[in-house]
Design a protein around this motif. Sequence first.
Motif, PDB file in Angstrom:
ATOM      1  N   GLN A  30      -7.306  -0.638   3.555  1.00  0.00           N
ATOM      2  CA  GLN A  30      -8.138   0.296   2.807  1.00  0.00           C
ATOM      3  C   GLN A  30      -7.724   0.416   1.342  1.00  0.00           C
ATOM      4  N   CYS A  31      -6.777  -0.395   0.904  1.00  0.00           N
ATOM      5  CA  CYS A  31      -6.430  -0.417  -0.521  1.00  0.00           C
ATOM      6  C   CYS A  31      -5.877  -1.803  -0.869  1.00  0.00           C
ATOM      7  N   GLY A  32      -6.004  -2.166  -2.125  1.00  0.00           N
ATOM      8  CA  GLY A  32      -5.596  -3.495  -2.567  1.00  0.00           C
ATOM      9  C   GLY A  32      -4.118  -3.778  -2.381  1.00  0.00           C
ATOM     10  N   PHE A  33      -3.290  -2.765  -2.610  1.00  0.00           N
ATOM     11  CA  PHE A  33      -1.838  -2.959  -2.476  1.00  0.00           C
ATOM     12  C   PHE A  33      -1.450  -3.183  -1.014  1.00  0.00           C
ATOM     13  N   SER A  34      -2.076  -2.416  -0.114  1.00  0.00           N
ATOM     14  CA  SER A  34      -1.818  -2.605   1.310  1.00  0.00           C
ATOM     15  C   SER A  34      -2.311  -3.977   1.758  1.00  0.00           C
ATOM     16  N   THR A  37       0.156  -6.717   0.458  1.00  0.00           N
ATOM     17  CA  THR A  37       1.417  -6.726   1.206  1.00  0.00           C
ATOM     18  C   THR A  37       1.222  -7.301   2.598  1.00  0.00           C
ATOM     19  N   SER A  38       0.164  -6.872   3.297  1.00  0.00           N
ATOM     20  CA  SER A  38      -0.049  -7.404   4.646  1.00  0.00           C
ATOM     21  C   SER A  38      -0.418  -8.889   4.592  1.00  0.00           C
ATOM     22  N   PRO A  73       1.766   0.898   0.097  1.00  0.00           N
ATOM     23  CA  PRO A  73       2.487   0.611   1.337  1.00  0.00           C
ATOM     24  C   PRO A  73       4.019   0.646   1.199  1.00  0.00           C
ATOM     25  N   GLN A  74       4.647   0.723   2.356  1.00  0.00           N
ATOM     26  CA  GLN A  74       6.109   0.665   2.433  1.00  0.00           C
ATOM     27  C   GLN A  74       6.496  -0.278   3.567  1.00  0.00           C
ATOM     28  N   LEU A  75       7.376  -1.219   3.238  1.00  0.00           N
ATOM     29  CA  LEU A  75       7.812  -2.204   4.220  1.00  0.00           C
ATOM     30  C   LEU A  75       9.234  -1.914   4.682  1.00  0.00           C
ATOM     31  N   TYR A  76       9.415  -1.936   6.001  1.00  0.00           N
ATOM     32  CA  TYR A  76      10.739  -1.785   6.621  1.00  0.00           C
ATOM     33  C   TYR A  76      11.023  -3.042   7.431  1.00  0.00           C
ATOM     34  N   VAL A  77      12.247  -3.564   7.304  1.00  0.00           N
ATOM     35  CA  VAL A  77      12.671  -4.720   8.081  1.00  0.00           C
ATOM     36  C   VAL A  77      13.973  -4.356   8.772  1.00  0.00           C
ATOM     37  N   CYS A  85       4.510  -2.716  -2.624  1.00  0.00           N
ATOM     38  CA  CYS A  85       3.774  -3.952  -2.896  1.00  0.00           C
ATOM     39  C   CYS A  85       4.433  -4.820  -3.970  1.00  0.00           C
ATOM     40  N   ASP A  86       4.769  -4.236  -5.117  1.00  0.00           N
ATOM     41  CA  ASP A  86       5.327  -5.039  -6.219  1.00  0.00           C
ATOM     42  C   ASP A  86       6.643  -5.703  -5.825  1.00  0.00           C
TER      43      ASP A  86
END
Length: 112
Positions: A30-34, A37-38, A73-77, A85-86
């Motif tokens: 629902q957004c460009g940054f999400s 990232t996906s 977004p926020q990514l967790y690994v 995103c950046d």
Amino acid sequence: MDQQTNDLIKNEIEKNDVCLFMKGTPDAPQCGFSMATSNILKILEVNFKGINVLENQNLREGIKIFSDWPTIPQLYVKSEFIGGCDIVKEMYESGELAKLFENKNISFKGKS
């Protein structure tokens, strides 16, 4: 943030090796940054769980408090906060993201 939201976030991060809190879903961002990232995770063919923060206002605000990071977004690994995103984009372009997955024994394209 309420305890229920905190527990929900912790639970998702702990049970999913790669977890992306995003606006929308991996199939319908629902957004460009999400979406960006996906898409990076899809290009690397990483198995990840996308969590739609738009479905729950407490979650949308709670994840920002949890990570002390203002954007989605926020990514967790493997329970570690990587960034938005950046940062993910820079890590992908420099090869750092692939190295991170390799170091954490997460299978991705080119490495299983």
